[in-house]
Write an enzyme that holds these catalytic residues in place. Structure first.
Site, PDB file in Angstrom:
ATOM      1  N   ASP A  53       4.509   3.261  15.212  1.00 59.14           N
ATOM      2  CA  ASP A  53       4.459   2.226  14.210  1.00 59.14           C
ATOM      3  C   ASP A  53       5.890   2.036  13.705  1.00 59.14           C
ATOM      4  O   ASP A  53       6.738   2.894  13.913  1.00 59.14           O
ATOM      5  CB  ASP A  53       3.531   2.732  13.095  1.00 59.14           C
ATOM      6  CG  ASP A  53       3.463   1.773  11.949  1.00 59.14           C
ATOM      7  OD1 ASP A  53       3.402   0.569  12.217  1.00 59.14           O
ATOM      8  OD2 ASP A  53       3.474   2.224  10.799  1.00 59.14           O
ATOM      9  N   LYS A  79      -3.431  -2.431  18.398  1.00 65.29           N
ATOM     10  CA  LYS A  79      -2.624  -1.241  18.663  1.00 65.29           C
ATOM     11  C   LYS A  79      -3.419  -0.256  19.501  1.00 65.29           C
ATOM     12  O   LYS A  79      -2.925   0.288  20.491  1.00 65.29           O
ATOM     13  CB  LYS A  79      -2.212  -0.571  17.346  1.00 65.29           C
ATOM     14  CG  LYS A  79      -1.205  -1.358  16.537  1.00 65.29           C
ATOM     15  CD  LYS A  79      -0.774  -0.539  15.338  1.00 65.29           C
ATOM     16  CE  LYS A  79       0.260  -1.284  14.524  1.00 65.29           C
ATOM     17  NZ  LYS A  79       0.730  -0.501  13.379  1.00 65.29           N
ATOM     18  N   PHE A 109       0.830 -16.469  -3.404  1.00 74.60           N
ATOM     19  CA  PHE A 109       1.383 -16.464  -2.053  1.00 74.60           C
ATOM     20  C   PHE A 109       0.283 -16.744  -1.046  1.00 74.60           C
ATOM     21  O   PHE A 109      -0.836 -16.292  -1.194  1.00 74.60           O
ATOM     22  CB  PHE A 109       1.976 -15.072  -1.776  1.00 74.60           C
ATOM     23  CG  PHE A 109       2.519 -14.917  -0.397  1.00 74.60           C
ATOM     24  CD1 PHE A 109       3.831 -15.312  -0.140  1.00 74.60           C
ATOM     25  CD2 PHE A 109       1.754 -14.425   0.640  1.00 74.60           C
ATOM     26  CE1 PHE A 109       4.354 -15.178   1.137  1.00 74.60           C
ATOM     27  CE2 PHE A 109       2.264 -14.311   1.908  1.00 74.60           C
ATOM     28  CZ  PHE A 109       3.571 -14.682   2.166  1.00 74.60           C
ATOM     29  N   GLY A 117       3.115  -4.486  12.823  1.00 73.52           N
ATOM     30  CA  GLY A 117       2.471  -5.687  12.326  1.00 73.52           C
ATOM     31  C   GLY A 117       3.496  -6.687  11.813  1.00 73.52           C
ATOM     32  O   GLY A 117       3.168  -7.815  11.468  1.00 73.52           O
ATOM     33  N   GLU A 135       8.629  -7.042  -3.420  1.00 74.29           N
ATOM     34  CA  GLU A 135       8.632  -7.479  -4.816  1.00 74.29           C
ATOM     35  C   GLU A 135       8.992  -6.325  -5.724  1.00 74.29           C
ATOM     36  O   GLU A 135       9.800  -6.462  -6.647  1.00 74.29           O
ATOM     37  CB  GLU A 135       7.247  -8.009  -5.203  1.00 74.29           C
ATOM     38  CG  GLU A 135       7.019  -9.424  -4.769  1.00 74.29           C
ATOM     39  CD  GLU A 135       5.765 -10.020  -5.394  1.00 74.29           C
ATOM     40  OE1 GLU A 135       4.930  -9.225  -5.901  1.00 74.29           O
ATOM     41  OE2 GLU A 135       5.619 -11.245  -5.377  1.00 74.29           O
TER      42      GLU A 135
END
Lengths: 326, 1156
Positions: free
Chosen positions: B407, B772, B544, B679, B503
Site C-alpha cells: 500500500d 487489491k 466536498f 487508492g 485539512e
C-alpha cells in the site's frame, strides 16, 4: 492503546537478538586437506595393525555335515543310525597358539526368525512348545527345544595312543546370563530333579534339563553353560557358538604340533533345512577374533582419505586464483 | 464457536423471526402472551476450547491431520494383530507428539481465554432500577441501558438514547473497526434524548425493533417506539443511531444507550474473519515428501510380503524342525495371514514416516517466532512498537517471497501530512520554524522581528483556517496522551479531527503561524489571529464532492462582509479564477506536484448583500427541492463558486517513511518484485513512487490508464507488450489505474500478467480494496505460482493482506484493522528488509534442513530393519529393541535438530541484510526441491547400507563376535541378534547426530550441549537400560547387551570406521561443491570465516577507526577477486547477482552505521 509507561522494547541480550557467541566452522581446504591426510594416515596405520594381527590369528574349520563336499561323518547322515559317532582326524604342523577355543558352527540356520525365541507375542507364551500332553515343558519354547546336542571329544595321538585333551566348559556363557539372568528353581531336598517335578523335558531332548551334564551336577538345569550359549540366539543365519576352551594342563599354551582326532557324537539333524555343521578351532588376539574386514575397512577408508586430500589439493591449486590465501 | 454462531444465525432461519424486539431496560409489556426472545450474552469468545471439551475436541482436531491419523491406525493395527513390535513403540511417540501439540495449543488457547476474560470482565455501568450499577461487560444483556463515558469503547452495539448534550448527539471514532480516524456524529431520537439521567431513563417506556444481527457495519434498520402519555410515537432508526462495539466515544462526556446486539452478535464480532489457514510452501513440499515416503513404505512392505511367500514356498524355510508353527498359525486362513503379514511389515517399517516431524516443525515455528518479536532492529522507538507475530506458521515463507505488494499511504509514507510550502499571491513561501518565509529569504535574515503578515498573507491564512470541516476535541484529562503534533500550539489539549488528513495538516499549519482555529461556537467559527479572537458567522458549507473536487464555506466576517472561501484541486478552481496571480500560482502548483507534495488551491469571493441574497435564495431552493435535488445543488454551487479571486496554493507533504528507498532497493536486489497498490490518484502515486525509488528516473514508464472500453484496453496492452519486447534493455515500470485494471482483467488477463511480469516495477493507482485483493489473487494463481506478500496499514488493505501468502500489517495511524488481520505486524516499512532478508532467510534454511534431515534420519533408521529381513527369512523380526524403536525419534535424535532449527545461521544477520542478493539463493523453495530431497534420501539409504553391512561384515567375519571368545580381561563375547541390532543402532545414532553436526554452521553452546549430550545420553541410557532386569518387561533381551557390546575392542574399531566412512563422502562432496560451485551464501560465509571476528554483528563493531575500515575494504576486494573465476564458470546466469550485491554493501552499510 498501549500504556506509555511500560516500554515494549525488547531486551538487548545476546540470546534474544540471536547473537550468541558461536563457533562457525567453514569446511575450507585449509582444514579439510590436512584433516583428511591425518585421518587417512591414522586409519592406514590402524588398518595395517589390525590386518597383521588378524592374519596372525589361526582358524581351523572342519565341516562335518557328512553330505555334499564334506567327507567327514558321512556315515552318520542317515538319521536312522542313532547314536552315531564319527571321527575327524587332523594334524597340526606347528603349535596352535593358545588359548584355543573350540566352536561349533551352523549355517543356514535361522535362529533369528521371529517366533523362534520367546519373541512371539504374548511373549510369555512358549507355543508350540509350552505343553507336552498338558504338562509344562521346562525349559519351554522353540529355542530350548532345538538345542544343539552334538558332543565333541578331542584326542591327541601320541605314539598311536589317544590322549584326551581336556576341554573346559566353564564360563563360556555370558557372566550375567549365568549369574543373574537365568535362575534354577530352588532345589527340593537338595535335589534339582525334584525341583523340576511336574514338568517334562522338551520334546526333542533325549534327557531332562536337570540331567544335561552328568559329569558336573552344578552344570545342570537352566544354568547349564551349553544351554545358556544356545539360548543367546544368533543374529545371522551362519553362526558359530563357543563349545569349549582348551586352557588346562599342557595344552594351556596351545595345541602342540601333532595328529589329533576329534570324536563327534553326531545327533543334531541339519539335512532337512540344508544346513551345515562344522567345528572350529581358533584363538584370539588383543583385538578379538580373526577379522579381516576391520583391517580392510580401515585401509580402504584411510587410503580414500589420503587420495581425496591429494585430489583436493590438485583441484584447489588448479581452480584457485594464485593470490588466494587459504 | 464462531462458525457455530454463524450457523445458528445464518442457516437456521425457521426458529427466528426477521426482527428482534428489544424492550428498553427490559420493561416487558404486561399483557400475558409475550414470549421473550432469547439473545446471546455479551461474552466475546475467541478461544477454541473450554476446560471440558479440550481433550475430545483437541484430539479430534489433531487426528484430522493425516500423519497423526496414520500413526493412530498403525497403533490400532498393532493392538489388533500379532505384529513384530509392541503397540507401545508407536503408541508412546504418538502420545508424546499429541501431548506436546496439545500443550502448545492449550497454551495458545489459554492466552485467548485470558484476552477474552479481560474484555469480558471490563467494568461497565448499567442502569438498573433507576440507578447506575457497575457490572462486568459480559453481564450486559440485550435491553440493558449502558452508560459510556468519554474515551471509553462501547461494550456492545448500542442504540443511542441520550447524551450529555441537549441535542442528543455524540462523537465517536471507529478507527478500530474500519480504520477511519475522523469523528463521526451520531444522534439520538428527540424523545429519548431528554432522558439524560438514570432515573429519567428508568421511566422510559420504549422498545426497539430492529433486524437480526448482520455483519455489515454501515447498515442498520430499525424503529423505536416510545410510549408517552398513552401515546405511541414511532421513530425510524438508522446507522446514525447505532454505536458499534469497539468504537470509541469522543468529545462527549457520557452517553446512554440500549444494547441491541451483544457478544458474538455484535457487528464487530461478526466481522471477525475466522482466519483461513495459510499454508507455507515448505509445508506443501513436506506433504509431498510424506506421500513419497508413504510410497516407499508401501513398496517395502509389499516387497517383503511377496518375498516372504516366495521364500516360504520352499518347505525347508517354511517350517524347519527347529521352528515348528503353532496350531493357530497352521489353522488360520491364507488370505488372512497374507493381510496380517502385510500389516505386520507395515508396522515394522512404519517409522520411515517421521512421526515427530510435525511436532518438531510446530515447536520450531512456535519457539522460533519469538525471535521476531524480540528483535531490537524491528523495534520502533517512537511508537514503542515491536514486531508482532500473529501466525507462526509462515515464518519460512518470509524467505520465499517473490512479490511484495504494498500500500502507499501509511505504508510507504508516514500518513502524516506536513504543510511544507505555499504560494500566496504569486510568491512562494516555505514554513520554517512555524513561520512563513518567502522564497529566497532565510530565517536569519528575518531576524527576531515580531511576526508581521501582509494582508494577502493574512487573508490566505484565514481562508485556510476557515475553509474546512475540521472538528475539535478538547482533552481535559489528557488520558490518551497521543503525541499529535500540536505541541507548540496555544492549547495543548486541543486536538483536531478531520476526515481528510490534508485539512488537518493545513489547520495545524495556520495555527503554528498564528491563525488558530478554535472551534465552532453556535453558528460562529472562531479563530484567533495572533491572540485576537475573531468570530465568523458560518452561513453555508458547500461540501466536498468528487465531481467538483472542491469545497467552500460562506461566512460573514466580523466587519459584516460576506465571504466565500473555496479550496480544491487546481483543475477545478483555476478555470474559475478571474483575479490574482493565476499564472505564477499555476507554475508553483506544478512545482509542488513535482516534489511529490499534495496541492490545493485556495480562492475567495466577496459578495455584496444583493448578491448574497441571491446566493442564499438559490441555495435554499436547491436544498429544499424535492426533485433533482442533487443537480440543482450542483447548479447552485456552480453559480456560487465562480468569479473567484485566487489567493494561493498549498503544498502538503505526505512524508515518506524512513529508509523506504533503501528497503525497496534491497528487496529488488533480493530478486523480489515490488508492486505498489494505492487508492491515490495517478500523479501523486507516481511522484511518491519516484521519490521512494520504486520507479527510477532511468525507467521507461508505461501507462495503462483511463481506458474506456475493452477493445481500447486490449490495444493499449498489445502496444505495451510490443514496446517491452522491442526494448528489453531498459527497465520498465507500469502504471495501471483501477478502471483499466478491471478492464484488462476482464478480457486480457494473460496478456496483462505478461506485461506486468516483464516490468520491474508496477504501480496500481485508484484501487478499490477488493481490487487489491484481486491483483494478489491474480499473481498467486498465475502459472509460476509465485509467493506473494502484501503490506498495508489500513482497513482497505485487509482483503489484500488476507489474500496474499504472507500478510504484513503496518502499525500505522489507521487503526489496528490491518494489524489484526495480518500474519506479521511491524511498525515501519523499513523493517520489511530485515524481516525478509534476515529472518525469512534464516527460518527458511532452518526449516528446510529440518525437514530434509527428518526424512534422512528416518530412512537411516528403518532401512537396516528392512535389510535385516533378508537375513531372517522375512519373519518380521525387529532389528532394534522396542525401547530403541520408541525413543529414537523422541529422545536420541530429537533435540539436536530442534536446537539447530532454532539457532542456525548460515550467514550472520548483518551480512544477510547488507547483501540482499543472498536471498536469491533460497528462492523458489530451492532447498526443498526434488533434487535435494532425493539427495538426502539417497544419502539416508547409503548411510543405512553402510551401517547394516558394516556391522554385518564385522559380525560375519569376526570369530569372536560370531561366537564368543575370551579377549580383553576374560570377557565372554557372543553376539546375539540384539547385540547386532544394538551395534547398528549405536552406529546410527552417532552418525545421524554427527551428520547434523556437519550441517551446522553456527555452533552456540546449546548446539554443543545437545549434540554431544544426545550421544552421551544414548550411551548413559543404554547402560542404564541394559544394566537392570526391568521387572515390568516380559523379555530381558537387552540385559547387559550394551555393556557386552562395548567391551569388545573390535566393536569400537568398527563404530569408528563405519561412522567416519559414512561422513567422509559427505565432507568430500561439501568441500568440492563449496570450492567448485559455491553459492553466494557460502561465499559470504568465507568473508566471515576469514575475518575471525566474532562480534561482527553489524558494521558498528568497526568503530575503532580507519584501520578496520580499510580492513573491511580489503576483505571486500578479496571477495570480489575471488568471485571472478566463478563468474566465468557461471556465465549462464543472465542477471549477475554479484554486482548488485556489491553495491548494496556500499549503500546499506551506511544505513547500518547510522543505525548504531
Amino acid at each position: 492503546m498501549k500504556n506509555q509507561g511500560t516500554t515494549n522494547r525488547p531486551d538487548n541480550t545476546a540470546f534474544d537478538q540471536q547473537r550468541l557467541p558461536a563457533w562457525q566452522p567453514v569446511l575450507s581446504a585449509g582444514i579439510v586437506i590436512p584433516g583428511f591426510l591425518l585421518v587417512g594416515l591414522a586409519f592406514i596405520g590402524i588398518g595395517v595393525a589390525l590386518f597383521v594381527t588378524s592374519r596372525s590369528i589361526q582358524v581351523l574349520e572342519n565341516d562335518y555335515t557328512g553330505t555334499g563336499s564334506s567327507v567327514h561323518c558321512s556315515e552318520c547322515v542317515n538319521p536312522k543310525t542313532t547314536p552315531c559317532t564319527c571321527q575327524l582326524n587332523f594334524s597340526l604342523s606347528a603349535l596352535f597358539q593358545g588359548p584355543v577355543f573350540l566352536y561349533y558352527g551352523l549355517s543356514n540356520y535361522f535362529q533369528n526368525v521371529r517366533g523362534y525365541g520367546s519373541l512371539r507375542r504374548p511373549s510369555s507364551s512358549c507355543a508350540p512348545y509350552q505343553y507336552d500332553q498338558n504338562t509344562t515343558i521346562a525349559p519351554c519354547g522353540s529355542v530350548a527345544n532345538s538345542m544343539f546336542n552334538d558332543t565333541f571329544t578331542l584326542y591327541q595321538l601320541v605314539n598311536a595312543t589317544r590322549k584326551t585333551v581336556p576341554l573346559d566348559g566353564k564360563g563360556i556363557a555370558w557372566w550375567t546370563d549365568y549369574n543373574i539372568k537365568f535362575r534354577n528353581p530352588p532345589e527340593v531336598d537338595g535335589s534339582l530333579a525334584a525341583a523340576f517335578n511336574g514338568t517334562v523335558k522338551p520334546v526333542n531332548w533325549p534327557k531332562p534339563v536337570y540331567d544335561l551334564d552328568p559329569t558336573n551336577p552344578a552344570n545342570n538345569g537352566f544354568l547349564n553353560q551349553d544351554f545358556l550359549v544356545w539360548m543367546r540366539t544368533a543374529a545371522l543365519p551362519d553362526f558359530w557358538k563357543l563349545y569349549r576352551r582348551i586352557t588346562e594342563g599342557e595344552y594351556a599354551s596351545g595345541l602342540p604340533a601333532g595328529n589329533y582326532t576329534l570324536e563327534i557324537q553326531y545327533n543334531y539333524p541339519v539335512a532337512n533345512f540344508a544346513g551345515r555343521k562344522s567345528v572350529i578351532f581358533s584363538n584370539t588376539s588383543w583385538m578379538g577374533g580373526k577379522n579381516q574386514f576391520l583391517g580392510i575397512a580401515y585401509l580402504v577408508t584411510g587410503s580414500l582419505c589420503v587420495v581425496m586430500s591429494a585430489v583436493m589439493l590438485i583441484v584447489y591449486a588448479k581452480f584457485n586464483s594464485p593470490d588466494e590465501d587459504f | 464457536m464462531l462458525r457455530w454462531m454463524r450457523e445458528q444465525l445464518g442457516f437456521d432461519p425457521p426458529h427466528q423471526s426477521d426482527t428482534r424486539t428489544v424492550y428498553i431496560a427490559n420493561h416487558f409489556p404486561q399483557h400475558g402472551h409475550y414470549v421473550p426472545q432469547r439473545f446471546a450474552d455479551n461474552r466475546i469468545i475467541s478461544s477454541k476450547y473450554t476446560v471440558w471439551n479440550f481433550v475430545p475436541k483437541n484430539l479430534f482436531e489433531q487426528f484430522r491431520r493425516i500423519a497423526n491419523f496414520y500413526f493412530l491406525i498403525i497403533f490400532l493395527v498393532q493392538l489388533m494383530i500379532d505384529t513384530p513390535t509392541s503397540p507401545v513403540t508407536s503408541g508412546l511417540p504418538l502420545f508424546f507428539v499429541i501431548t506436546v501439540t496439545a500443550i502448545k495449543q492449550g497454551y495458545e488457547d489459554w492466552l485467548r481465554h485470558k484476552a477474552d476474560n479481560e474484555v469480558n470482565g471490563a467494568p461497565v455501568f448499567v442502569v438498573r432500577s433507576g440507578s447506575l450499577v457497575q457490572t462486568r461487560s459480559k453481564s450486559i444483556r440485550v435491553g440493558d441501558i449502558v452508560r459510556v463515558a468519554k474515551d471509553e469503547t462501547f461494550p456492545a452495539d448500542l442504540v443511542l438514547l441520550s447524551s450529555d448534550r441537549i441535542s442528543g448527539t455524540c462523537h465517536i471514532t471507529t478507527a478500530s473497526l474500519d480504520g477511519e480516524t475522523n469523528l463521526k456524529t451520531h444522534c439520538a431520537v428527540p424523545e429519548t434524548a431528554v432522558c439524560q439521567t438514570a432515573s429519567k431513563l428508568e421511566g422510559l417506556q420504549a422498545m426497539v425493533e430492529c433486524q437480526q444481527p448482520e455483519a455489515d457495519l454501515y447498515r442498520f434498520v430499525g424503529r423505536l417506539t416510545v410510549k408517552q402519555n398513552e401515546e405511541e410515537i414511532v421513530r425510524p432508526l438508522g446507522p446514525e443511531n447505532l454505536l458499534l462495539r469497539g468504537a470509541r466515544l469522543k468529545n462527549t462526556r457520557e452517553i446512554f444507550g440500549v444494547a441491541v446486539y451483544t457478544g458474538m452478535e455484535t457487528k464487530m464480532a461478526l466481522n471477525y474473519k475466522s482466519k483461513s489457514q495459510k499454508r507455507s510452501a515448505v509445508e506443501k513440499s513436506m506433504n509431498t515428501f510424506l506421500i513419497i515416503y508413504l510410497g516407499i513404505l508401501l513398496l517395502e512392505a509389499t516387497l517383503s510380503t511377496i518375498l516372504k511367500y516366495a521364500w516360504q514356498a520352499n518347505s525347508q524355510w517354511d517350517e524347519p524342525f527347529y521352528n515348528r508353527k503353532t496350531e493357530q498359525e497352521k489353522n488360520s486362513s491364507q488370505i488372512l495371514k497374507f493381510i496380517s503379514d502385510f500389516l505386520a511389515f507395515l508396522v515394522l517399517y512404519n517409522f520411515i514416516i517421521p512421526i515427530s516431524l510435525y511436532v518438531t516443525v510446530e515447536m520450531q515455528k512456535f519457539l522460533g517466532s519469538f525471535f521476531i518479536g524480540w528483535d531490537l532492529d524491528l523495534y520502533h522507538e517512537e511508537s514503542n512498537e515491536k514486531a508482532q507475530v500473529n501466525t507462526s506458521d509462515l515464518n519460512e515463507e518470509l524467505g520465499q517471497v517473490e512479490y511484495v505488494l504494498t500500500d502507499k499511504t501509511g505504508t510507504l509514507t508516514e500518513n502524516e501530512m506536513q504543510f511544507r510550502e505555499c504560494s500566496i499571491n504569486g510568491i512562494k513561501y516555505q514554513e520554517i520554524n512555524g513561520r512563513l518565509v518567502p522564497e529566497g529569504m532565510t530565517d536569519d535574515l528575518l531576524g527576531e522581528s515580531s511576526p508581521h503578515l501582509s494582508s494577502e498573507e493574512e487573508l490566505f491564512l484565514k481562508a485556510v483556517s476557515l475553509c474546512h470541516t475540521v472538528q475539535i476535541s478538547y482533552d481535559q484529562t489528557d488520558g490518551l496522551g497521543k503525541s499529535f503534533p500540536q505541541a507548540n500550539g496555544s492549547s495543548p489539549h486541543m486536538e483536531y479531527y478531520a476526515s481528510s488528513p490534508d485539512e488537518k495538516a493545513l489547520v495545524e499549519a495556520t495555527k503554528r503561524m498564528g491563525v488558530t482555529f478554535t472551534g465552532i461556537k453556535g453558528e460562529n467559527m472562531e479563530i484567533k489571529t495572533f491572540g485576537r479572537l475573531e468570530k465568523y458567522k458560518l452561513l453555508h458549507v458547500l461540501e466536498f464532492d468528487a465531481n467538483r473536487r472542491r469545497m467552500s464555506v460562506l461566512l460573514q466576517a466580523p466587519s459584516g462582509v460576506k465571504l466565500l472561501f473555496t479550496k480544491g484541486a487546481e483543475s477545478s478552481i483555476l478555470p474559475y479564477a478571474i483575479s490574482g496571480s493565476i499564472e505564477k500560482t499555476k507554475l508553483h502548483v506544478d512545482e509542488f506536484a513535482m516534489k511529490g507534495l499534495r496541492t490545493l488551491v485556495v480562492a475567495c469571493r466577496r459578495f455584496s448583500s444583493e448578491e448574497y441574497e441571491e446566493v442564499d435564495r438559490r441555495l435554499h431552493e436547491a436544498r429544499t427541492a424535492l426533485q433533482h435535488r442533487d443537480e440543482r445543488l450542483a447548479e447552485a454551487f456552480d453559480f456560487i463558486e465562480r468569479d473567484l479571486e485566487l489567493l494561493g496554493a498549498t503544498g502538503v507533504e505526505d512524508k515518506l517513511q524512513e529508509k523506504v528507498q533503501e528497503t525497496i532497493e534491497a528487496l529488488c536486489l533480493a530478486g523480489i518484485k515490488v508492486w505498489v497498490l494505492t487508492g491515490d490518484k495517478q500523479e501523486t502515486a507516481v511522484s511518491v513512487s519516484l521519490s521512494c525509488g520504486h520507479f527510477h528516473r532511468t525507467m521507461n514508464i508505461l501507462e495503462l490508464v483511463q481506458q474506456k472500453s475493452d477493445s481500447e484496453c486490449t490495444d493499449q496492452l498489445r502496444k505495451l507488450a510490443r514496446r517491452i519486447r522491442e526494448d528489453h534493455v531498459i527497465q520498465h515500470g507500469l502504471v495501471v489505474d483501477g478502471v483499466s485494471l478491471s478492464l484488462a482483467l476482464r478480457g486480457q488477463e494473460k496478456l496483462f500478467m505478461e506485461v506486468c511480469k516483464s516490468c520491474t516495477a508496477v504501480l496500481c493507482c485508484r484501487m478499490a480494496p477488493l481490487q487489491k485483493a484481486k491483483v494478489v489473487r491474480l499473481l498467486k494463481t498465475s502459472p509460476e505460482k509465485p509467493i506473494t506478500l502484501a503490506v498495508g496499514d489500513g482497513a482497505n488493505d485487509v482483503s489484500m493482506i488476507q489474500e496474499a501468502h504472507v500478510g504484513i500489517g503496518i502499525m500505522g495511524k489507521e487503526g489496528r484493522q490491518a494489524v489484526g488481520n495480518s500474519d506479521y505486524a511491524i511498525a515501519r516499512f523499513k523493517f520489511l528488509a530485515k524481516l525478509l532478508l534476515v529472518h525469512g532467510h534464516c527460518y527458511y534454511i532452518r526449516i528446510a534442513t529440518l525437514v530434509q534431515y527428518f526424512f534422512y534420519k528416518n530412512v537411516c533408521f528403518i532401512t537396516p530393519q528392512f535389510l535385516y529381513q533378508f537375513f531372517c527369512l522375512f519373519s518380521q523380526q525387529t532389528l532394534y529393541d522396542s525401547v530403541y524403536l520408541t525413543l529414537y525419534n523422541i529422545c536420541f535424535t530429537s533435540l539436536p535438530i530442534l536446537v539447530y532449527s532454532l539457532f542456525e545461521q548460515l550467514v550472520q544477520p548483518h551480512v544477510l541484510q547488507s547483501k540482499p542478493a543472498l536471498y536469491r539463493d533460497i528462492s523458489k523453495n530451492s532447498l526443498l526441491s526434488m533434487k535435494t530431497f532425493l539427495c538426502w534420501t539417497l544419502m539416508g539409504f547409503g548411510h543405512a547400507f553402510f551401517f547394516f553391512f558394516g556391522c554385518y561384515l564385522l559380525m560375519h567375519e569376526d570369530t569372536s563376535l560370531m561366537g564368543n571368545g575370551q579377549i580383553l580381561k576374560a570377557n565372554r563375547l557372543m553376539f546375539g541378534n540384539w547385540t547386532f541390532g544394538t551395534l547398528v543402532f549405536t552406529v546410527m545414532v552417532i552418525t545421524v547426530t554427527l551428520k547434523l553436526a556437519l550441517e551446522t554452521h553456527f555452533w552456540t553452546w546449546m548446539n554443543h550441549f545437545v549434540t554431544w549430550g544426545s550421544i552421551a545420553f544414548y550411551f548413559i541410557f543404554s547402560f542404564f537400560y541394559g544394566g537392570i532386569l526391568w521387572p515390568f518387561l516380559h523379555t530381558q533381551d537387552m540385559y547387559c547387551v550394551f555393556v557386552e557390546l562395548l567391551s569388545s575392542g573390535s566393536v569400537w574399531f568398527a563404530i569408528i570406521v563405519i561412522v567416519i566412512s559414512c561422513l567422509v563422502p559427505d565432507i568430500i562432496k561439501k568441500v568440492f561443491y563449496r570450492h567448485l560451485w559455491p553459492t553466494s551464501t557460502q561465499m559470504s560465509q568465507l568473508i566471515e570465516g576469514d575475518s575471525g571476528v566474532s562480534c561482527v554483528d553489524s558494521m558498528c563493531c568497526f568503530s575503532e577507526g580507519e584501520r578496520q575500515h580499510s580492513w573491511v575494504g580489503q576483505a571486500m576486494e578479496r571477495t570480489l577477486g575471488r568471485w571472478d573465476p566463478t563468474r566465468i564458470s557461471r556465465s549462464w546466469r543472465t542477471s549477475d547477482p554479484f554486482y548488485p550485491s556489491d553495491r548494496s554493501i556500499l549503500t546499506l552499510s551506511s544505513m547500518e552505521a547510522s543505525h548504531c
